[in-house]
Enzyme design. Structure first.
Site, PDB file in Angstrom:
ATOM      1  N   LYS A  15       0.829  -1.220   0.000  1.00 15.29           N
ATOM      2  CA  LYS A  15       0.000   0.000   0.000  1.00 15.29           C
ATOM      3  C   LYS A  15       0.860   1.266   0.000  1.00 15.29           C
ATOM      4  CE  LYS A  15      -2.591   0.590   3.659  1.00 15.29           C
ATOM      5  NZ  LYS A  15      -2.470   1.854   4.382  1.00 15.29           N
ATOM      6  N   ARG A  89     -11.498   4.096   8.606  1.00 15.10           N
ATOM      7  CA  ARG A  89     -11.307   2.735   9.121  1.00 15.10           C
ATOM      8  C   ARG A  89     -12.601   2.174   9.663  1.00 15.10           C
ATOM      9  NH1 ARG A  89      -5.484   3.531  10.138  1.00 15.10           N
ATOM     10  NH2 ARG A  89      -4.493   1.687  10.995  1.00 15.10           N
ATOM     11  N   ARG A 128      10.394 -10.165   5.793  1.00 20.99           N
ATOM     12  CA  ARG A 128      10.838  -8.805   5.451  1.00 20.99           C
ATOM     13  C   ARG A 128      11.996  -8.386   6.356  1.00 20.99           C
ATOM     14  NH1 ARG A 128       6.376  -4.150   4.972  1.00 20.99           N
ATOM     15  NH2 ARG A 128       6.138  -4.374   7.211  1.00 20.99           N
ATOM     16  N   ARG A 159      11.539  -6.038  11.882  1.00 16.37           N
ATOM     17  CA  ARG A 159      10.654  -5.208  12.715  1.00 16.37           C
ATOM     18  C   ARG A 159       9.888  -6.044  13.737  1.00 16.37           C
ATOM     19  NH1 ARG A 159       7.217  -1.486   8.638  1.00 16.37           N
ATOM     20  NH2 ARG A 159       5.679  -2.083  10.189  1.00 16.37           N
ATOM     21  N   ARG A 170      -2.017  -8.209  13.467  1.00 15.82           N
ATOM     22  CA  ARG A 170      -2.254  -7.091  12.549  1.00 15.82           C
ATOM     23  C   ARG A 170      -3.194  -7.504  11.417  1.00 15.82           C
ATOM     24  NH1 ARG A 170       3.480  -5.911  10.723  1.00 15.82           N
ATOM     25  NH2 ARG A 170       2.724  -4.095   9.625  1.00 15.82           N
TER      26      ARG A 170
HETATM   27  P1  AMP Z   1      -1.434   3.287  10.733  1.00 15.73           P
HETATM   28  O1  AMP Z   1      -0.030   3.743  10.462  1.00 15.73           O
HETATM   29  O2  AMP Z   1      -2.389   3.706   9.634  1.00 15.73           O
HETATM   30  O3  AMP Z   1      -1.539   1.823  11.049  1.00 15.73           O
HETATM   31  O4  AMP Z   1      -1.930   4.079  12.047  1.00 15.73           O
HETATM   32  C1  AMP Z   1      -1.227   4.007  13.258  1.00 15.73           C
HETATM   33  C2  AMP Z   1      -2.181   4.183  14.432  1.00 15.73           C
HETATM   34  O5  AMP Z   1      -2.828   5.468  14.368  1.00 15.73           O
HETATM   35  C3  AMP Z   1      -3.323   3.194  14.489  1.00 15.73           C
HETATM   36  O6  AMP Z   1      -2.940   2.003  15.108  1.00 15.73           O
HETATM   37  C4  AMP Z   1      -4.358   3.960  15.297  1.00 15.73           C
HETATM   38  O7  AMP Z   1      -4.013   3.980  16.681  1.00 15.73           O
HETATM   39  C5  AMP Z   1      -4.191   5.369  14.769  1.00 15.73           C
HETATM   40  N1  AMP Z   1      -5.066   5.632  13.599  1.00 15.73           N
HETATM   41  C6  AMP Z   1      -4.643   5.904  12.331  1.00 15.73           C
HETATM   42  N2  AMP Z   1      -5.688   6.094  11.500  1.00 15.73           N
HETATM   43  C7  AMP Z   1      -6.804   5.940  12.263  1.00 15.73           C
HETATM   44  C8  AMP Z   1      -8.200   5.975  11.976  1.00 15.73           C
HETATM   45  N3  AMP Z   1      -8.660   6.220  10.745  1.00 15.73           N
HETATM   46  N4  AMP Z   1      -9.059   5.763  13.011  1.00 15.73           N
HETATM   47  C9  AMP Z   1      -8.624   5.533  14.253  1.00 15.73           C
HETATM   48  N5  AMP Z   1      -7.320   5.457  14.597  1.00 15.73           N
HETATM   49  C10 AMP Z   1      -6.400   5.656  13.601  1.00 15.73           C
END
Ligand code: AMP
Length: 215
Positions: A15, A89, A128, A159, A170
């Protein structure tokens, strides 16, 4: 007419790579809520309770991320369109996005879902490795690091969240997130399911072919 795209894909689906290429190609601003929140956290401007939620891997309240997107999309660089990565999300976030765009006379162009079988994602993530110095990403089997890096295990990072147990957590989180979100967009005729298996440029080709039909 602004191009507004939501990009959805599980961890390991490529992505990040696709987001970068698509934003360059279509002149879109790349809006990643995860990146925005990490930046706020690093700058010390994120509320402590949100910081805690992020550290625990939980979702922030819908209102918090909706507000973030509402403000960010008013910036000048979003004028010709933007690509949303990590947002929405949840269905309430998707509804808020739709309402926000409608108020501005805008509509979502498409929701692109990168589709990769779970077994393959596990395999990609678990193998990875990242070169600690250059940030270059390798796959132990399909795109192995050069021998000098392999000889020096300290030079490669595996990681924490790419360890098998974390990978499963995840991927489970992604499945439960998309369980309601994807049908929401499918019902609205916006969902483009793209085969995410292949070379990055092959996947880009498929996404572009699909987006060119909505432009
Ligand atoms: P990501 O890098 O997109 O996985 O985001 C990292 C963290 O940010 C997630 O695990 C959430 O804690 C928070 N987060 C990011 N986007 C959202 C969203 N759309 N709604 C709620 N929490 C978010």
């Amino acid at each position: 007419m602004s191009t507004i795209v939501v990009l959805v894909g599980p961890p390991g689906s490529g992505k990040g790579t696709q987001a970068k290429v698509l934003c360059e190609r279509y002149g879109l601003a790349h809006l990643s809520t995860g990146d925005m929140l990490r930046a706020a956290k690093a700058a010390g401007t994120l509320e402590p309770e949100y910081r805690k939620l992020m550290d625990e891997g939980g979702l922030l309240p819908d209102a918090a991320v909706i507000g973030l997107i509402e403000r960010r999309t008013k910036d000048a660089d979003c004028g010709s369109g933007f690509l949303l990565d990590g947002f929405p999300r949840t269905v309430p976030q998707a509804e808020a996005l739709e309402a926000m765009l409608a108020l501005r006379g805008l509509v979502l162009s498409a929701v692109v879902q990168l589709d990769v079988a779970r077994g393959l994602l596990e395999e990609r993530l678990i193998h990875r490795r990242t070169d600690k110095r250059s940030g270059q990403i390798y796959h132990l089997l399909y795109n192995p690091p050069p021998p000098e890096l392999l000889k020096d295990p300290g030079s490669l990072e595996h990681r924490k969240d790419d360890q098998p147990e974390a990978v499963n957590t995840r991927l489970d989180a992604y499945d439960s997130m998309t369980a309601a979100l994807l049908p929401y967009y499918e019902e609205r005729g916006l969902l483009r399911r793209i085969d995410g298996v292949g070379k990055p440029e092959e996947v880009t080709g498929r996404v572009v072919a699909s987006l060119d039909t909505v432009k």
